[in-house]
Design a protein around this motif. Structure first.
Motif, short mmCIF file in Angstrom:
data_model
loop_
_atom_site.label_atom_id
_atom_site.label_comp_id
_atom_site.label_asym_id
_atom_site.label_seq_id
_atom_site.Cartn_x
_atom_site.Cartn_y
_atom_site.Cartn_z
N LEU A 168 -9.42 2.28 -11.44
CA LEU A 168 -9.58 1.40 -10.33
C LEU A 168 -10.26 1.69 -9.21
CD1 LEU A 168 -6.01 -0.14 -10.77
CD2 LEU A 168 -7.86 -1.48 -11.92
N ASP A 169 -11.06 0.65 -8.57
CA ASP A 169 -11.61 0.90 -7.29
C ASP A 169 -10.68 0.48 -6.27
OD1 ASP A 169 -13.59 2.80 -8.02
OD2 ASP A 169 -14.81 0.81 -8.50
N ALA A 170 -10.31 1.02 -4.98
CA ALA A 170 -9.37 0.38 -4.18
C ALA A 170 -9.87 0.82 -2.65
CB ALA A 170 -7.94 0.84 -4.51
N VAL A 171 -9.10 0.05 -1.64
CA VAL A 171 -9.28 0.57 -0.33
C VAL A 171 -7.85 1.06 0.27
CG1 VAL A 171 -11.11 -0.96 0.36
CG2 VAL A 171 -8.71 -1.85 0.55
N ALA A 172 -6.71 0.77 -0.56
CA ALA A 172 -5.40 1.39 -0.20
C ALA A 172 -4.70 1.51 -1.63
CB ALA A 172 -4.61 0.33 0.72
N VAL A 173 -3.76 2.74 -1.36
CA VAL A 173 -3.02 3.01 -2.41
C VAL A 173 -1.74 3.39 -1.81
CG1 VAL A 173 -2.38 4.52 -4.43
CG2 VAL A 173 -4.91 3.82 -3.85
N LEU A 174 -0.70 2.85 -2.27
CA LEU A 174 0.77 3.05 -1.63
C LEU A 174 1.64 3.36 -2.82
CD1 LEU A 174 3.12 3.06 0.82
CD2 LEU A 174 3.08 0.47 0.29
N VAL A 175 2.57 4.63 -2.42
CA VAL A 175 3.39 5.11 -3.35
C VAL A 175 4.86 4.77 -3.05
CG1 VAL A 175 4.18 7.09 -4.81
CG2 VAL A 175 1.76 6.71 -4.42
N GLN A 176 5.68 4.13 -3.57
CA GLN A 176 7.03 4.13 -3.19
C GLN A 176 8.04 4.75 -4.02
OE1 GLN A 176 8.44 0.07 -2.05
NE2 GLN A 176 9.84 0.31 -3.76
N VAL A 177 8.99 5.65 -3.53
CA VAL A 177 9.71 6.29 -4.13
C VAL A 177 11.48 5.71 -4.33
CG1 VAL A 177 10.88 8.91 -4.11
CG2 VAL A 177 8.85 8.60 -3.03
N HIS A 178 11.51 5.04 -3.32
CA HIS A 178 13.06 4.41 -3.25
C HIS A 178 12.49 2.72 -3.23
CE1 HIS A 178 15.46 7.91 -3.17
NE2 HIS A 178 14.61 8.34 -2.46
N ASP A 179 13.41 1.98 -3.93
CA ASP A 179 13.35 0.48 -3.54
C ASP A 179 14.83 0.11 -2.89
OD1 ASP A 179 12.65 -2.14 -3.87
OD2 ASP A 179 13.93 -2.35 -5.59
N PRO A 180 14.71 -0.61 -1.77
CA PRO A 180 13.69 -0.87 -1.07
C PRO A 180 13.44 0.24 0.01
CG PRO A 180 15.24 -2.35 -0.16
CD PRO A 180 15.99 -1.28 -1.38
N TYR A 181 12.30 -0.02 0.81
CA TYR A 181 12.11 0.99 2.02
C TYR A 181 11.53 -0.14 3.16
CZ TYR A 181 7.15 1.73 2.10
OH TYR A 181 5.84 1.42 2.14
N THR A 182 11.11 0.21 4.49
CA THR A 182 10.74 -0.43 5.38
C THR A 182 10.65 0.37 6.62
OG1 THR A 182 10.67 -2.64 6.64
CG2 THR A 182 12.74 -1.73 6.07
N TYR A 183 9.48 -0.17 7.53
CA TYR A 183 9.29 0.41 8.67
C TYR A 183 9.66 -0.74 9.72
CZ TYR A 183 6.08 4.12 7.16
OH TYR A 183 5.50 5.13 6.42
N PHE A 184 10.24 -1.88 9.29
CA PHE A 184 10.38 -3.02 10.24
C PHE A 184 11.69 -3.41 10.13
CE2 PHE A 184 5.93 -3.73 7.92
CZ PHE A 184 5.21 -3.14 8.94
N GLY A 185 12.51 -2.46 10.60
CA GLY A 185 13.98 -2.99 10.67
C GLY A 185 14.74 -3.08 9.47
N LYS A 186 15.19 -4.51 9.54
CA LYS A 186 15.99 -4.57 8.11
C LYS A 186 15.34 -5.27 7.27
CE LYS A 186 20.46 -4.82 10.66
NZ LYS A 186 21.79 -5.60 11.16
#
Length: 305
Positions: free
Chosen positions: A195-213
């Motif tokens: 695929l062609d893309a502008v962003a690729v994100l890899v998640q190791v754990h579900d869930p996670y967040t930078y935005f508090g809760k």
């Protein structure tokens, strides 16, 4: 008594000398505590690696996700276990592992904690400036989210005082200044699909967040491997549904131009021109080639019983 290395970041937003002494006393109820104050991320990782080589039972990272990231990289794939005292801005890893939110309560929990095995993602890069190997504890990415981290790092005072709000404004800034009309520069190969893309994100754990809760989920259910999100292009009309669906645990790959690999075994991204990449919110550099693979039993972690 078992030996642990207490690695502290005095620049963390919640750190004080009194708190450090209190934490040391609590940990001393069970462990022989060696306290160190590394002056750089590289020294942090080296000290933790040396502790693992010397047979330390654990390394306790006191600070934010940065000190945790570098400590984990020092002891990955060893018998030394990671403990966490959350004293930073976001403390993503502590939340993922179910640690108490307060530093003193977390120290008390570590006194009775036992080691469990947790996954990592291995991140390997190769570029004209050299090769690099690192581990991600909860997430990694190339493109948009790494540029968001870059913008956030330009204003350390805002990061210190405003935490999750600062990350949210950095994400919006990256979108509006760099990505609304950006052509795809990432050639992505994931489990045989290209695929062609502008962003690729890899998640190791579900869930996670930078935005508090507020949770961020790439998949509706946890998977043993890596979850990989590939975004062909970014606009406000696409970014808003991605955010809303990821916080509600809904199917992201129903959004046009968004592709999800729920249990990826191998991700390779070629970037032209080279793009920034990050792991655990730590900007690691710029690369034109990156490979991410799962390490299902890469890290021993001290978790409350």
């Amino acid at each position: 008594m078992q030996r642990v290395l207490l690695v502290a970041n005095p620049a963390a937003s919640g750190f004080t000398g009194a708190l450090h002494r209190h934490v040391s006393r609590i940990l001393g109820e069970r462990y022989l505590v060696d306290a160190v104050w590394p002056t750089s991320p590289a020294e942090n990782q080296r000290m933790c690696a040396d502790a693992a080589a010397d047979g330390f039972y654990g390394v306790v990272a006191m600070g934010g996700d940065g000190v945790v990231h570098h400590a984990a990289n020092g002891i990955a794939n060893t018998e030394t276990a990671l403990g966490i005292i959350p004293a930073g801005t976001t403390n993503v890893v502590a939340r993922i592992y179910g640690m108490p939110a307060k530093p003193v309560a977390c120290a008390e929990a570590l006194v009775t904690a036992e080691p469990v095995t947790m996954p990592l993602a291995h991140v390997a890069t190769s570029s004209p400036t050299g090769a690099r190997s690192a581990y991600a504890v909860f997430a990694a990415g190339i493109g948009y989210d790494a540029d968001m981290v870059h913008i956030a790092d330009q204003r350390p005072a805002s990061k210190y005082y405003f935490g999750s709000i600062h990350y949210a404004t950095s994400a919006a800034s990256a979108l509006f200044t760099n990505y609304r009309h950006r052509p795809a520069n990432l050639r992505v190969t994931c489990d045989g699909e290209r695929l062609d893309a502008v962003a690729v994100l890899v998640q190791v754990h579900d869930p996670y967040t930078y935005f508090g809760k507020l949770p961020l989920r790439l998949t509706r259910k946890s998977t043993p491997g890596l979850a990989v999100l590939v975004i062909e292009s970014l606009s406000l009309r696409r970014a808003i549904p991605i955010l809303l669906r990821s916080t509600r645990g809904r199917h992201l790959d129903e959004i046009p131009g968004v592709h999800l690999f729920a249990d990826a075994a191998k991700l390779v991204v070629e970037a032209e021109p080279p793009s920034r990449y990050q792991a655990d919110g730590e900007l690691l550099g710029t690369t034109d080639w990156i490979e991410v693979t799962p390490e299902p039993q890469g890290l021993r972690v001290l978790k409350p019983v």
